[in-house]
Motif scaffolding. Structure first.
Motif, PDB file in Angstrom:
ATOM      1  N   VAL A  25       0.999  -1.201  -0.149  1.00 19.63           N
ATOM      2  CA  VAL A  25      -0.055  -0.076   0.325  1.00 19.63           C
ATOM      3  C   VAL A  25       0.945   1.047  -0.085  1.00 19.63           C
ATOM      4  O   VAL A  25       2.069   1.156   0.594  1.00 19.63           O
ATOM      5  CB  VAL A  25      -0.790   0.219   1.272  1.00 19.63           C
ATOM      6  CG1 VAL A  25      -2.224  -0.989   1.311  1.00 19.63           C
ATOM      7  CG2 VAL A  25      -0.076   0.014   2.670  1.00 19.63           C
ATOM      8  N   CYS A  28       0.617   7.078   3.566  1.00 11.86           N
ATOM      9  CA  CYS A  28      -0.209   8.281   3.521  1.00 11.86           C
ATOM     10  C   CYS A  28       0.634   9.364   4.044  1.00 11.86           C
ATOM     11  O   CYS A  28       1.794   9.287   4.756  1.00 11.86           O
ATOM     12  CB  CYS A  28      -1.341   8.061   4.705  1.00 11.86           C
ATOM     13  SG  CYS A  28      -2.657   6.731   4.192  1.00 11.86           S
ATOM     14  N   HIS A 123     -14.696  -5.514   0.448  1.00 16.16           N
ATOM     15  CA  HIS A 123     -13.799  -4.776   0.108  1.00 16.16           C
ATOM     16  C   HIS A 123     -12.525  -5.699  -0.541  1.00 16.16           C
ATOM     17  O   HIS A 123     -11.241  -5.272  -0.797  1.00 16.16           O
ATOM     18  CB  HIS A 123     -12.932  -4.048   1.201  1.00 16.16           C
ATOM     19  CG  HIS A 123     -14.197  -2.956   1.630  1.00 16.16           C
ATOM     20  ND1 HIS A 123     -14.472  -1.753   0.901  1.00 16.16           N
ATOM     21  CD2 HIS A 123     -15.048  -2.913   2.729  1.00 16.16           C
ATOM     22  CE1 HIS A 123     -15.409  -1.341   1.667  1.00 16.16           C
ATOM     23  NE2 HIS A 123     -15.642  -1.766   2.749  1.00 16.16           N
ATOM     24  N   ARG A 202      -7.294   0.673   2.913  1.00 16.66           N
ATOM     25  CA  ARG A 202      -7.571   1.046   1.606  1.00 16.66           C
ATOM     26  C   ARG A 202      -9.124   1.458   1.495  1.00 16.66           C
ATOM     27  O   ARG A 202      -9.467   2.257   0.867  1.00 16.66           O
ATOM     28  CB  ARG A 202      -7.251  -0.122   0.929  1.00 16.66           C
ATOM     29  CG  ARG A 202      -7.359   0.085  -0.487  1.00 16.66           C
ATOM     30  CD  ARG A 202      -6.705  -1.186  -1.437  1.00 16.66           C
ATOM     31  NE  ARG A 202      -6.856  -2.578  -0.939  1.00 16.66           N
ATOM     32  CZ  ARG A 202      -7.646  -3.143  -0.973  1.00 16.66           C
ATOM     33  NH1 ARG A 202      -8.916  -2.694  -1.852  1.00 16.66           N
ATOM     34  NH2 ARG A 202      -7.857  -4.402  -0.533  1.00 16.66           N
ATOM     35  N   ALA A 206     -10.834   4.972   0.113  1.00 22.13           N
ATOM     36  CA  ALA A 206     -11.582   4.937  -0.959  1.00 22.13           C
ATOM     37  C   ALA A 206     -13.074   5.455  -0.705  1.00 22.13           C
ATOM     38  O   ALA A 206     -13.849   6.144  -1.510  1.00 22.13           O
ATOM     39  CB  ALA A 206     -11.871   3.599  -1.673  1.00 22.13           C
TER      40      ALA A 206
END
Ligand code: FAD
Length: 433
Positions: A25, A28, A123, A202, A206
């Motif tokens: 991932v 952030c 998900h 995630r 989203a």
């Protein structure tokens, strides 16, 4: 001790099997300016991630802050066991809060497992989820009580996925003669905990959640709009949720009076030949034994034995975690004497006096949820959702959990380390009786 910064490298996952096999991932950003939002959540473990996702799904502008990374805390380091019920068994709960409330707590716990499964499905979170937890009695005298408990859950709670396992069967499932019986819960399961957290991250992103990593919250000012301060910026929010669990430290003295941090440790062996792996746990269930200082273990997707256990009398991680945990593993599986240990890591969880989660309203618009006492894979995920419901105006289920009294630990912060040491000595001694 500041556990948020004591035992790990800042902003980095521990060198665990989970981090080594994490789904990729993107990192952030760090918060470096002031911002406004509807809801600000501190802590990106299951509690905070689930709360953020469920807030965003209600259309709330949501900010999620973590001092390190998504799933950096207990959520990315744990044993991965998705257990049924609450941390306390139903008999204890009936005595504690009455039969009616005990049934409602059971239903919430059932919902927590379903929620984890639903989130994984919705998900498409790739986290190696598998069915089954085997609870193993390390004393022959515990076996009759286990049989009674299975019968009780089947008759009083209609829970049919649990069955009693006798001594011969448990020895055929587990390649050890350390146990005398137990119960197999096919409705429980196990999973890769960090990949669950990353998948929730995630999904939250989203759904529109603004996530900031490497952003330690240094203070919280209550008010009509709460102000959440970090080193390089602040967040003004109509609602705030503290989801810091065992790492809360000095951020909120009231919560830390109810939730005590405790460390626990896991090792991962090298991948085992599949026949050796199956000889240890033939049905691929996770295992938790009846010790107070519990041994818990399972096979990973690549056939390693992931083994958690051991007692620790302070807040510093032992310098050699593999050596520290290995001796407990060898007491159960001496046949692994020559097996290499590839990873060893520690984590901090939050426990309460009565081992029930501590949900609290610190101010009309500031909530806290933590203290799952080693039973948070399902319950933290659910309690995050309950916090989101409360923020959205439907507080009944959050209030039900908050109504379970979780007494303060005596002595406050100064007595923490001696208290912990005392408690660990007591429990370790009880296990030897
Ligand atoms: C070794 C171990 C084994 C376990 N095994 C199991 C198991 O098999 N099954 C089970 O159900 N449970 C298990 N647990 C417990 C379970 O992992 C926890 O109950 C659950 O992960 C709690 O989630 P959380 O989101 O509340 O807290 P955490 O996942 O600990 O997240 C808290 C987050 O808050 C952040 N934070 C704290 N303070 C601040 C601050 N001031 N500013 C910004 N961020 C902050 C931290 O960085 C952290 O990421 C285990 C725990 C450990 C440690």
């Amino acid at each position: 001790m500041d556990l948020l910064n004591a035992n790990d490298r800042p902003g980095q996952y521990p060198e665990s099997y989970y981090a080594a096999t994490a789904n990729r991932v993107d990192a952030c950003p760090e918060l470096d300016a002031d911002t406004d939002c509807d809801v600000c959540i501190v802590g990106a473990g299951y509690t905070g991630l689930s709360a953020a996702l469920h807030c965003a799904e209600q259309g709330l502008d949501t900010v999620l802050l973590d001092a390190h990374r998504i799933g950096w805390g207990a959520s990315g380091r744990n044993g991965g066991q998705l257990g049924s019920g609450q941390r306390r068994d139903q008999e204890d709960l009936e005595a504690m809060v009455g039969a009616d409330k005990a049934h409602r707590l059971w239903d919430l716990a059932e919902e927590s497992k379903q929620l984890v499964h639903a989130l994984i499905d919705r998900h498409q979170i790739d986290c190696d989820i598998r069915p089954g937890i085997l609870y193993a009695d390390h004393r022959a005298r515990f076996v009759a009580g286990t049989r009674d408990y299975v019968n009780k859950l089947r008759s009083d709670y209609g829970y049919e996925k649990l069955r009693f396992v006798g001594s011969e069967e448990i020895r055929s499932i587990l390649g050890t003669d350390a146990y005398f019986g137990g119960m197999l819960d096919e409705g429980a399961g196990h999973l890769h905990p960090l990949n669950l957290a990353l998948g929730l991250g995630r999904a939250a992103a989203a759904a529109g959640v603004r996530i900031f990593e490497k952003t330690e919250v240094t203070g919280l000012e209550p008010g009509e709009k709460a102000r959440i301060n970090t080193r390089k910026g602040s967040v003004r929010a109509r609602f705030a949720l503290l989801a810091c669990n065992g790492y809360i430290g000095a951020l909120d003295a009231d919560v830390s009076g109810h939730v005590m941090p405790i460390n626990n440790f896991i090792i991962a062996t090298a991948p085992l030949p599949s026949d050796l792996a199956r000889s240890l746990i033939s049905n691929n269930a996770a295992v938790a034994d009846s010790r107070n200082v519990i041994n818990y273990y399972r096979l990973s997707a690549d056939n390693r034995l992931l083994f958690g256990g051991g007692e620790n009398y302070g807040y510093r991680f032992p310098p050699d975690i593999p050596a520290f945990v290995r001796k407990y593993m060898l007491r159960i599986y001496p046949q692994l004497e020559d097996t290499a240990i590839d990873f060893g890591w520690g984590g901090t969880l939050g426990i309460t006096v009565n081992r029930m989660p501590h949900l609290a309203r610190l101010a009309p618009n500031i909530l806290s949820a933590s203290g799952y006492s080693g039973h948070g894979v399902g319950m933290a995920t659910l309690c995050g959702k309950l916090a989101a419901e409360a923020i959205g105006g439907t507080a009944a289920r959050f209030d039900l959990m908050a109504s379970i009294p979780t007494p303060r630990f005596p002595g406050g912060g100064a007595l923490r380390t001696p208290l912990l040491a005392l408690a660990m000595v007591y429990y370790a001694l009880k296990d030897r009786l």
